[in-house]
Scaffold this motif. Structure first.
Motif, PDB file in Angstrom:
ATOM      1  N   ALA A   1       0.877  -1.159  -0.032  1.00 23.25           N
ATOM      2  CA  ALA A   1      -0.042  -0.194   0.115  1.00 23.25           C
ATOM      3  C   ALA A   1       0.898   1.285   0.043  1.00 23.25           C
ATOM      4  O   ALA A   1       0.350   2.323  -0.493  1.00 23.25           O
ATOM      5  CB  ALA A   1      -0.973  -0.020   1.225  1.00 23.25           C
ATOM      6  N   GLY A   2       2.185   1.285   0.664  1.00 25.60           N
ATOM      7  CA  GLY A   2       2.867   2.493   0.677  1.00 25.60           C
ATOM      8  C   GLY A   2       3.428   2.735  -0.830  1.00 25.60           C
ATOM      9  O   GLY A   2       3.694   4.146  -1.077  1.00 25.60           O
ATOM     10  N   ALA A   3       3.703   1.700  -1.633  1.00 28.07           N
ATOM     11  CA  ALA A   3       3.926   2.060  -2.967  1.00 28.07           C
ATOM     12  C   ALA A   3       2.907   2.757  -3.767  1.00 28.07           C
ATOM     13  O   ALA A   3       3.126   3.493  -4.545  1.00 28.07           O
ATOM     14  CB  ALA A   3       4.535   0.694  -3.634  1.00 28.07           C
ATOM     15  N   VAL A   4       1.793   2.181  -3.511  1.00 27.42           N
ATOM     16  CA  VAL A   4       0.493   2.787  -4.245  1.00 27.42           C
ATOM     17  C   VAL A   4       0.480   4.621  -3.615  1.00 27.42           C
ATOM     18  O   VAL A   4       0.361   5.259  -4.585  1.00 27.42           O
ATOM     19  CB  VAL A   4      -0.726   1.958  -3.954  1.00 27.42           C
ATOM     20  N   ALA A   5       0.600   4.556  -2.387  1.00 29.49           N
ATOM     21  CA  ALA A   5       0.503   5.919  -1.810  1.00 29.49           C
ATOM     22  C   ALA A   5       1.663   6.943  -2.454  1.00 29.49           C
ATOM     23  O   ALA A   5       1.133   7.821  -2.827  1.00 29.49           O
ATOM     24  CB  ALA A   5       0.567   5.715  -0.418  1.00 29.49           C
ATOM     25  N   GLN A   6       2.849   6.292  -2.643  1.00 26.26           N
ATOM     26  CA  GLN A   6       3.885   7.187  -2.961  1.00 26.26           C
ATOM     27  C   GLN A   6       3.554   7.667  -4.483  1.00 26.26           C
ATOM     28  O   GLN A   6       3.599   8.797  -4.806  1.00 26.26           O
ATOM     29  CB  GLN A   6       5.236   6.528  -2.964  1.00 26.26           C
ATOM     30  N   HIS A   7       3.086   6.695  -5.474  1.00 29.50           N
ATOM     31  CA  HIS A   7       2.928   6.968  -6.769  1.00 29.50           C
ATOM     32  C   HIS A   7       1.812   7.864  -6.796  1.00 29.50           C
ATOM     33  O   HIS A   7       1.894   8.815  -7.644  1.00 29.50           O
ATOM     34  CB  HIS A   7       2.806   5.640  -7.682  1.00 29.50           C
TER      35      HIS A   7
ATOM     36  N   GLN B   1       3.722   6.906   7.833  1.00 25.18           N
ATOM     37  CA  GLN B   1       2.762   6.625   6.834  1.00 25.18           C
ATOM     38  C   GLN B   1       1.585   7.687   7.345  1.00 25.18           C
ATOM     39  O   GLN B   1       0.900   8.220   6.625  1.00 25.18           O
ATOM     40  CB  GLN B   1       2.220   5.108   6.613  1.00 25.18           C
ATOM     41  N   LEU B   2       1.413   7.646   8.620  1.00 27.06           N
ATOM     42  CA  LEU B   2       0.123   8.411   9.130  1.00 27.06           C
ATOM     43  C   LEU B   2       0.456   9.860   8.806  1.00 27.06           C
ATOM     44  O   LEU B   2      -0.443  10.894   8.725  1.00 27.06           O
ATOM     45  CB  LEU B   2      -0.028   8.218  10.501  1.00 27.06           C
ATOM     46  N   ARG B   3       1.512  10.159   9.294  1.00 25.76           N
ATOM     47  CA  ARG B   3       2.030  11.653   9.027  1.00 25.76           C
ATOM     48  C   ARG B   3       2.079  12.167   7.574  1.00 25.76           C
ATOM     49  O   ARG B   3       1.494  13.281   7.352  1.00 25.76           O
ATOM     50  CB  ARG B   3       3.578  11.942   9.522  1.00 25.76           C
ATOM     51  N   SER B   4       2.440  11.245   6.598  1.00 29.73           N
ATOM     52  CA  SER B   4       2.097  11.565   5.157  1.00 29.73           C
ATOM     53  C   SER B   4       0.616  11.793   5.044  1.00 29.73           C
ATOM     54  O   SER B   4       0.546  12.582   4.292  1.00 29.73           O
ATOM     55  CB  SER B   4       2.605  10.372   4.505  1.00 29.73           C
TER      56      SER B   4
ATOM     57  N   TRP C   1      -4.422   5.770   1.004  1.00 30.25           N
ATOM     58  CA  TRP C   1      -3.336   4.541   0.855  1.00 30.25           C
ATOM     59  C   TRP C   1      -2.304   4.799   1.983  1.00 30.25           C
ATOM     60  O   TRP C   1      -1.985   3.589   2.103  1.00 30.25           O
ATOM     61  CB  TRP C   1      -2.898   4.681  -0.643  1.00 30.25           C
ATOM     62  N   PHE C   2      -1.805   5.918   2.311  1.00 29.50           N
ATOM     63  CA  PHE C   2      -0.872   5.926   3.253  1.00 29.50           C
ATOM     64  C   PHE C   2      -1.625   5.535   4.791  1.00 29.50           C
ATOM     65  O   PHE C   2      -0.734   4.772   5.329  1.00 29.50           O
ATOM     66  CB  PHE C   2      -0.606   7.355   3.649  1.00 29.50           C
ATOM     67  N   VAL C   3      -2.940   5.624   4.889  1.00 28.62           N
ATOM     68  CA  VAL C   3      -3.696   5.280   6.021  1.00 28.62           C
ATOM     69  C   VAL C   3      -3.623   3.592   5.933  1.00 28.62           C
ATOM     70  O   VAL C   3      -3.363   2.914   6.815  1.00 28.62           O
ATOM     71  CB  VAL C   3      -5.083   5.590   6.264  1.00 28.62           C
ATOM     72  N   ARG C   4      -3.777   3.028   4.758  1.00 28.97           N
ATOM     73  CA  ARG C   4      -3.763   1.662   4.653  1.00 28.97           C
ATOM     74  C   ARG C   4      -2.302   1.250   4.891  1.00 28.97           C
ATOM     75  O   ARG C   4      -2.288  -0.017   5.384  1.00 28.97           O
ATOM     76  CB  ARG C   4      -4.158   1.219   2.950  1.00 28.97           C
ATOM     77  N   ALA C   5      -1.367   1.703   4.322  1.00 27.54           N
ATOM     78  CA  ALA C   5      -0.072   1.397   4.624  1.00 27.54           C
ATOM     79  C   ALA C   5       0.317   1.390   5.994  1.00 27.54           C
ATOM     80  O   ALA C   5       0.869   0.517   6.527  1.00 27.54           O
ATOM     81  CB  ALA C   5       0.960   2.272   4.099  1.00 27.54           C
TER      82      ALA C   5
END
Length: 111
Positions: free
Chosen positions: A48-54, A87-90, A67-71
């Protein structure tokens, strides 16, 4: 594993340097969509972190925040609390400021 990555950061920078912002965002959005579909089939195949970054790189901030919350949830489940905090801060930085995110951030900080 299937996929493509460049062998050196300088090669990546040179390739991306020739692209316009609109083109980079379009490509990041396409990769995010592919990763999101892959994640629904195999969560370990596309984290999920990769999805969020993209998604963030594509300029799709509300989707990226989700997606960052999922990660963060995935990271907390594995005991990676520092990763969950990041991830949550993002997610908060991208606009997710609801009580669910703040409660999860507080729990991760306590851990």
């Amino acid at each position: 594993p299937p996929g493509y990555d460049v062998p050196h950061d300088l090669v990546r920078e040179a390739a991306l340097g020739g692209l316009s912002l609109a083109r980079r965002r379009l490509l990041h959005a396409r990769v995010a969509d592919i990763f999101a579909r892959s994640h629904s089939v195999d969560p370990l195949g596309a984290p999920a972190g990769a999805v969020a970054q993209h998604l963030a790189s594509a300029g799709r901030d509300p989707d990226a925040a989700d997606w960052f919350v999922r990660a963060a949830t995935d990271a907390a489940r594995l005991g990676a609390h520092e990763e969950a905090i990041a991830q949550l801060r993002s997610a908060v930085a991208l606009g997710r400021r609801d009580s669910e995110v703040h409660a999860a951030l507080g729990a991760a900080l306590v851990r």
